[in-house]
Each structure stands twice: as C-alpha cells, then as structure tokens.
Design a protein around this motif. Structure first.
Motif, short mmCIF file in Angstrom:
data_model
loop_
_atom_site.label_atom_id
_atom_site.label_comp_id
_atom_site.label_asym_id
_atom_site.label_seq_id
_atom_site.Cartn_x
_atom_site.Cartn_y
_atom_site.Cartn_z
N GLY A 173 1.95 -4.79 13.07
CA GLY A 173 1.23 -3.62 13.53
C GLY A 173 0.93 -2.59 12.47
O GLY A 173 0.19 -1.62 12.72
N SER A 174 1.47 -2.75 11.27
CA SER A 174 1.20 -1.78 10.21
C SER A 174 -0.21 -1.99 9.65
O SER A 174 -0.74 -3.09 9.64
CB SER A 174 2.23 -1.92 9.09
OG SER A 174 2.18 -3.21 8.51
N VAL A 175 -0.80 -0.89 9.21
CA VAL A 175 -2.17 -0.91 8.68
C VAL A 175 -2.16 -0.25 7.31
O VAL A 175 -1.57 0.82 7.12
CB VAL A 175 -3.15 -0.17 9.60
CG1 VAL A 175 -4.55 -0.17 9.00
CG2 VAL A 175 -3.17 -0.81 10.98
N GLU A 176 -2.81 -0.89 6.33
CA GLU A 176 -2.95 -0.31 5.00
C GLU A 176 -4.42 -0.21 4.64
O GLU A 176 -5.21 -1.12 4.94
CB GLU A 176 -2.23 -1.16 3.96
CG GLU A 176 -0.72 -1.05 3.99
CD GLU A 176 -0.12 -1.67 2.74
OE1 GLU A 176 -0.28 -1.10 1.65
OE2 GLU A 176 0.48 -2.75 2.87
N ASN A 177 -4.76 0.89 3.97
CA ASN A 177 -6.12 1.07 3.47
C ASN A 177 -6.07 1.17 1.95
O ASN A 177 -5.26 1.92 1.40
CB ASN A 177 -6.73 2.36 4.04
CG ASN A 177 -6.86 2.30 5.55
OD1 ASN A 177 -7.24 1.27 6.10
ND2 ASN A 177 -6.54 3.39 6.22
N ARG A 178 -6.92 0.41 1.28
CA ARG A 178 -6.98 0.42 -0.17
C ARG A 178 -8.43 0.57 -0.63
O ARG A 178 -9.34 0.00 -0.03
CB ARG A 178 -6.40 -0.86 -0.76
CG ARG A 178 -4.94 -1.10 -0.41
CD ARG A 178 -4.03 -0.21 -1.21
NE ARG A 178 -2.63 -0.43 -0.87
CZ ARG A 178 -1.62 0.17 -1.47
NH1 ARG A 178 -1.86 1.04 -2.43
NH2 ARG A 178 -0.39 -0.07 -1.10
#
Length: 361
Positions: A173-178
């Motif tokens: 469920g974790s979300v990362e933006n790069r």
C-alpha cells in the motif's frame, strides 16, 4: 551462557588468563556499573564477593585489572569503572545471556502481527521499534532499503519537457514518487508504453528482480518497444533503483535516553548522542556492519566513530524475507551501561518475529 570471546580483539589472550578471583572482582565492578552507572570502591566490592577477601586484597587485584586496561579511576581516590575494553571483554567472555519472558514474547508477536495486518512495511517497522524502545528503555532503530518491496503498479507522468514523475505503488500500500530526467524530444506515447511494459511484468516482484530480468532480455525489449521506449525504461529503472536502494532510517524512543541520568556529564553525553542520531549516514553505516553475520552484533563506544564522543552502545540484528535475503537491520541504542543480558535476546527475538512477518506477508 557466556558469549564467546572474540580472539581478534586486542589483548584477548591476556584477558582470558585471568584467575577466578580476578574475574569475580571484575564482574562485580561491571555489574555495579551496569546497575547504577557509578564507580565502585574496594570496600564495597569486598562485601559483594562470594569468597572472603579484604579490601586491601581487592585493591591489589583492581590495580592488576587497571594495568590490563579493563578498569580505570574516573577521579583521584575514587572507585573504579570498566573501560570500553573491559566492557567488550565482559560482553564477549563473561556475559550470561538471559531469555525473553513468555509475556514479552507474546507482547512482541502481538504488536508486530497487529501492525502488519493494516500498515506498510515502514509503518510496521516503526511500530516495532517503538515497542522495542519501550521494553528496553533505549532508542529503537531500524535501517532497511525500499528495493525489497513487492510492487503492484508503476506509472510515468510528464510534468516538464525534460522531467517526468514516476509513481510506484507497492503491494503493502505504500506509494513513492520520483522525479526522472528524460529527453525533451521523447514522445508522450513512450511514457505510456513504458508503463504498460513494466506493469505486465512487475506485479508481486521487487524492483531489483524486474531490473535484472529486463537487463537480461534487453534485446527482446528493444524489438517489442522500440529504441525510444527502451531508453526510458533503462533510465527510469536505473534512476529509481539508485534512489530506492538508499537506506531508510527509522528511530523511535529518543526520549528514553534522557531518563535515569546519574551525572551532569550524562547530559552532555545524551546531547552528543542526539547529534549522532541526526548523522543518519553514520548510523546507517554502523547498522550495515551488523549485516555481516547471523545473530546479534554488539558495538561499544569508540569501536565505531559514531559513538566515539557520546560513549554509547548499539545492539543490532538483521532480518530477512522469505528467500532469506537481507531486508534490513534493527536494534537498540543506549548508554554503554545497557542491560546487555536482557536486551540481546530481546533484539534477537524481535528480528526473528519481523522476519517471520515478512515471510508470511
């Protein structure tokens, strides 16, 4: 049982030759320090010994221990305290490791299990460190890398002519933006095709797994997507893997280090330790040293430059996923007079519970 002496330690052979009387006197000095943090004198030690011995005889033995570098006098005519070498010798050769009580085992397992049902891995580890901090009265720390996360979806969105936003969603469920740098001439269709290509392969796998596969089938990918899209995938995955592989540090319970201070000097030591914890790279480097073997590692004082000023110790243990791949290291930081006998098995048990949680997710 006592932990084995590390033969690579300085003066190891000389220390192991101590007779029973010297060992018992040294043990009483260390036990007193671990309990109270205060220096102990020969008269007090003589009262604690299981064998009859005069304070004068105890002083002679203490002089021998001081010459070996195991103890020192913090002030003139004061009692004695163990040196860092003395603490290392005690931990390696004389420490009687306890066990985690049934109640503590149940508490650790329940806390980790409850957190794992509803939260991301990072949140679970944070809760585990808060729990470990509360049980040990030290600061709980954990370092892990993001590239072990099982992935669910990835998407590229252009936000400027030469920059795109990569959105990566993990199964927990974790979300990362790069932010990725892309050629200005790259067509919008290449972003869509790259996302479709990755989403067909990425679900339930780690970023490292997918990158290895794509690199191995580079020629096949070129035929399927064309040169422009392949360049985007190569650039995006390389950039993401480089950033997502950066160690993530979680610290809980720093306030515990302010409790039970025994001297004004402790306040300065705690201030320095807080500064140490802010130096995240050094904490991560230290924890990474704990990855080198199975089980618990103990670092005392200036054995690592991170703690050379604050005079602190760390007890740390690695944890693994279902393929027995290293995911991270967790541990406890506190003063050198940590209750090693109690905290060592607690850190070890927590690392095993976290490993089982990862293997059952």
């Amino acid at each position: 049982m006592a932990m084995p002496l590390d033969p690579t330690r300085p003066n190891g052979s000389g220390l192991t030759s101590l007779n029973e009387r010297s060992r018992e006197i040294f043990r009483q000095i260390v036990d007193s320090y671990l309990t109270s943090g205060e220096a102990v004198g020969s008269r007090h030690v003589a009262r604690l010994l299981p064998m009859p011995l005069s304070p004068a005889s105890v002083r002679n033995v203490m002089q021998d221990l001081e010459e070996l570098g195991l103890i020192y006098a913090p002030h003139t005519s004061a009692g004695r305290l163990p040196t860092e070498l003395g603490l290392r010798f005690f931990v390696d050769a004389m420490l009687e490791i306890g066990d985690v009580s049934p109640g503590e085992r149940e508490h650790i397992e329940a806390q980790v299990k409850a957190a794992a049902q509803e939260q991301s891995l990072e949140a679970v580890l944070g809760d585990a460190m808060s729990m470990l901090s509360g049980l040990t009265r030290g600061a709980g720390v954990v370092v892990t890398t993001k590239d072990n996360a099982r992935l669910k979806h990835i998407e590229f969105v252009r936000i400027e002519p030469e920059r795109a936003l990569a959105v990566l969603v993990s199964e927990d469920g974790s979300v990362e933006n790069r932010i990725l740098h892309i050629p200005a001439w790259l067509p919008p269709s290449a972003l869509i095709e790259a996302g479709n290509f990755l989403n067909a392969r990425i679900r339930g796998r780690t970023l490292l797994d997918v990158r290895i596969e794509i690199e191995a089938s580079h020629r096949a990918a070129e035929k399927e997507l064309g040169e422009l899209t392949t360049r985007l995938i190569d650039a995006g995955l390389a950039s993401w893997a480089e950033s997502s592989g950066d160690p993530q540090l979680i610290v809980r319970g720093q306030a515990n280090l302010l409790q039970d201070l025994t001297a004004i000097e402790d306040l300065e030591r705690i201030r320095l330790l807080f500064a140490d914890l802010e130096t995240k790279k050094d904490v991560i480097d230290l924890l990474n040293r704990a990855e080198g073997g199975e089980g618990v590692r103990i670092f005392i004082g200036s054995e690592n430059k991170l703690f050379s000023l604050s005079g602190s110790s760390m007890i740390a243990a690695p944890f693994h996923d279902e393929q027995q791949r290293l995911v991270g290291v967790l541990g406890v930081i506190g003063p050198t007079r940590l209750n090693y006998a109690r905290i060592v098995p607690m850190v070890d048990y927590t690392s095993k519970v976290v490993s089982r949680m990862l293997q059952n997710r």
